[in-house]
Design an enzyme around this catalytic site. Structure first.
Site, PDB file in Angstrom:
ATOM      1  N   ASP A 266       0.858  -1.183   0.000  1.00  0.00           N
ATOM      2  CA  ASP A 266       0.000   0.000   0.000  1.00  0.00           C
ATOM      3  C   ASP A 266       0.895   1.233   0.000  1.00  0.00           C
ATOM      4  OD1 ASP A 266      -0.055   0.724   3.253  1.00  0.00           O
ATOM      5  OD2 ASP A 266      -0.056  -1.431   2.846  1.00  0.00           O
TER       6      ASP A 266
ATOM      7  N   GLU B 199      -7.017   4.463  12.451  1.00  0.00           N
ATOM      8  CA  GLU B 199      -5.890   4.032  13.280  1.00  0.00           C
ATOM      9  C   GLU B 199      -5.842   4.706  14.646  1.00  0.00           C
ATOM     10  OE1 GLU B 199      -2.176   4.085  11.052  1.00  0.00           O
ATOM     11  OE2 GLU B 199      -3.324   4.239   9.188  1.00  0.00           O
TER      12      GLU B 199
END
Length: 305
Positions: A5, A91
């Site tokens: 990613d 996150e």
């Protein structure tokens, strides 16, 4: 399948070399919040596409109105094709409660689902276990945990096992991932006879479960995206109109918006107010239903199409 990613931290990627190194999937950061767009998005997409890599996009979720963030994300990737589920990157809690963080994810996910997009969550093992509640645990998971053979999470479709990987064609470090085929859109294996899994129906099933509607047996619906007998039994019970306020009202608004009927500036806010009433009546007129503003079984069936 091996994947990476990337974001603006990986400029000048040679995607041919990346593919030749064994990478099959590349997730590209598209957006963050309601204003940030990865400045390399289009060039990274074009390069990955030309190299024949499978492509996914992710959005870094902030603490804004999640519907606005979802709309922003979709507007930025409009016209770009994705092979993989759209990833919701969450996150940190940003000062929010577990309930609020989870609600934001669910609203973002439901909006994407209502517009016929498949989603997954990207987050770390610890955050997933300790900072999100059960309301989002049915969303497919792409989980990060470094220095271990496998993550703590029992079920996942993606595993990010390093943030300091080295791949030919990329200068510097890059995240390394292992994905199952479930990361791809429409990845549900065929069943004989073929049963069509509809993500709009699945979002509806989730919404009615949240508000406590049950089938004739007194059971919640299985959130399988199949419009079968039990789902139809619940549809037969629905009666919504001006003044209603819950997650099913939000689903109704999301479907109206996705089908081109504005619910006002507040969008899918879960309040069935005047603007939503007007949208429902317009929708009913277009679909040759009685324009009474009441969302009953006939209107629900049209919204599910």
């Amino acid at each position: 399948m091996k994947g990476i990613d990337i974001s603006s931290y990986q400029p000048n990627v040679d995607f041919e070399k990346v593919k030749n190194s064994g990478i099959e999937i590349v997730y590209i950061k598209a957006t963050e919040g309601i204003t940030y767009t990865n400045p390399l998005l289009k060039s990274q997409y074009a390069g990955a596409k030309a190299a024949g890599l499978k492509i996914g996009f992710y959005h870094y979720l902030r603490a804004n109105d999640p519907i606005l963030e979802a709309k922003f994300f979709l507007s930025v990737i409009k016209g770009l094709s994705s092979d993989c589920k759209h990833a919701i990157d969450v996150e940190v809690s940003l000062g929010q409660t577990i309930t609020k963080t989870s609600s934001n994810i669910m609203q973002f996910a439901n909006y994407l689902i209502s517009t016929n997009n498949e989603v997954c969550i990207y987050t770390g093992d610890y955050f997933y276990a300790n900072n999100l509640n059960s309301s989002v645990k049915n969303i497919p998971l792409w989980v990060a945990h470094y220095g271990v053979a496998k993550p703590d999470a029992a079920n996942y479709i993606g595993f990010q096992y390093s943030e300091s990987g080295k791949i030919d064609g990329i200068n510097g470090s890059v995240d390394l991932d292992e994905f199952s085929s479930s990361i791809f859109v429409s990845s549900i294996p065929p069943i004989t006879p073929v049963i069509i899994i509809n993500i709009v129906v699945k979002a509806f099933q989730h919404a009615v479960n949240l508000v406590g509607l049950k089938d004739k047996n007194g059971d919640k619906l299985v959130e399988d995206g199949i419009k079968g007998t039990h789902t139809n039994e619940v549809i037969a019970k629905i009666f919504f109109t001006n003044g209603s306020h819950n997650e099913l009202a939000r689903w109704i608004q999301q479907r109206l918006i996705a089908l081109g009927f504005s619910c006002g500036k507040t969008g899918a806010d879960s309040y069935f107010g005047v603007n939503t009433l007007v949208a429902v009546k317009k929708f009913q007129t277009i679909r040759a239903l009685k324009p009474d503003g009441i969302v009953g079984p006939l209107t629900i069936n049209q919204l599910l199409k």
